[in-house]
Enzyme design. Sequence first.
Site, PDB file in Angstrom:
ATOM      1  N   ASN A 138       0.837  -1.197   0.000  1.00 30.43           N
ATOM      2  CA  ASN A 138       0.000   0.000   0.000  1.00 30.43           C
ATOM      3  C   ASN A 138       0.883   1.261   0.000  1.00 30.43           C
ATOM      4  O   ASN A 138       1.560   1.548   0.987  1.00 30.43           O
ATOM      5  CB  ASN A 138      -0.912  -0.024   1.234  1.00 30.43           C
ATOM      6  CG  ASN A 138      -1.915   1.101   1.235  1.00 30.43           C
ATOM      7  OD1 ASN A 138      -1.600   2.235   0.915  1.00 30.43           O
ATOM      8  ND2 ASN A 138      -3.138   0.786   1.614  1.00 30.43           N
TER       9      ASN A 138
ATOM     10  N   ASP B 275      -1.876  -4.504  10.382  1.00 30.22           N
ATOM     11  CA  ASP B 275      -3.201  -4.770   9.850  1.00 30.22           C
ATOM     12  C   ASP B 275      -4.139  -3.857  10.605  1.00 30.22           C
ATOM     13  O   ASP B 275      -3.945  -3.603  11.805  1.00 30.22           O
ATOM     14  CB  ASP B 275      -3.608  -6.241   9.998  1.00 30.22           C
ATOM     15  CG  ASP B 275      -4.739  -6.590   9.033  1.00 30.22           C
ATOM     16  OD1 ASP B 275      -4.633  -6.243   7.844  1.00 30.22           O
ATOM     17  OD2 ASP B 275      -5.739  -7.189   9.472  1.00 30.22           O
ATOM     18  N   THR B 276      -5.090  -3.326   9.888  1.00 32.54           N
ATOM     19  CA  THR B 276      -5.993  -2.337  10.454  1.00 32.54           C
ATOM     20  C   THR B 276      -7.422  -2.704  10.135  1.00 32.54           C
ATOM     21  O   THR B 276      -7.716  -3.208   9.055  1.00 32.54           O
ATOM     22  CB  THR B 276      -5.680  -0.933   9.877  1.00 32.54           C
ATOM     23  OG1 THR B 276      -4.368  -0.556  10.295  1.00 32.54           O
ATOM     24  CG2 THR B 276      -6.673   0.105  10.350  1.00 32.54           C
TER      25      THR B 276
ATOM     26  N   ARG C 104      -2.693   4.091  13.439  1.00 30.90           N
ATOM     27  CA  ARG C 104      -1.398   3.648  12.925  1.00 30.90           C
ATOM     28  C   ARG C 104      -0.276   4.461  13.572  1.00 30.90           C
ATOM     29  O   ARG C 104       0.770   3.942  13.923  1.00 30.90           O
ATOM     30  CB  ARG C 104      -1.353   3.774  11.397  1.00 30.90           C
ATOM     31  CG  ARG C 104      -0.151   3.077  10.773  1.00 30.90           C
ATOM     32  CD  ARG C 104      -0.253   2.997   9.251  1.00 30.90           C
ATOM     33  NE  ARG C 104      -1.357   2.141   8.840  1.00 30.90           N
ATOM     34  CZ  ARG C 104      -2.530   2.570   8.347  1.00 30.90           C
ATOM     35  NH1 ARG C 104      -2.743   3.849   8.140  1.00 30.90           N
ATOM     36  NH2 ARG C 104      -3.473   1.720   8.031  1.00 30.90           N
TER      37      ARG C 104
END
Length: 190
Positions: free
Chosen positions: A9, A67-68, A176
Amino acid sequence: MELIFATYNPHKLSEIRNALGPRYTLQGLGDLNEKEIPETGSTIEENSLIKAEYIFKKYQKACFSDDTGLEVSVLNNEPGVFSARYAGTGHSVDNIDLLLANLIDQKDRKAQFKTIMTYFDENGKHFVFEGIVHGKITSEKQGIEGFGYDPIFQPNGFKETFAQMSLSQKNEISHRGIALKKLLAHLTSR
């Protein structure tokens, strides 16, 4: 210090590079010509571990992954682990549209973003860092910055969505950013 961030990403990579600063050299999966690592876990924690463990086993270098998930209270914490593919397409616009449609008649719009960062040091020992930011889902998209659900997530204490904030402002308060600060504190304490 060199680190591998297990992501393709470009938005995440940019956020993390910006937050890390010049002290760290950060490589993403694209820099390594790696394929996307399948997220086969049933939780955010499992997906973060799967990605970091894969990279460490392959390269034997310090690495981390994240990971979100966006968890909406009234939707039993959906989309959660499926946030990136909530609408099945993997496109942020479709995910946002589906979430807004599912909340159309809901007054309770409380939500939280949760990030799990898993870090493997050069010796293969791993550490887990969590970042959570509470807020609500707006009724329409606002702002053009950021990515994912940023245009509809308004963190508590702010009038703006993440998509209306500068990258540095978002990094200061985001899920984050919180997890990354914990990772950085760990790295500097060694």
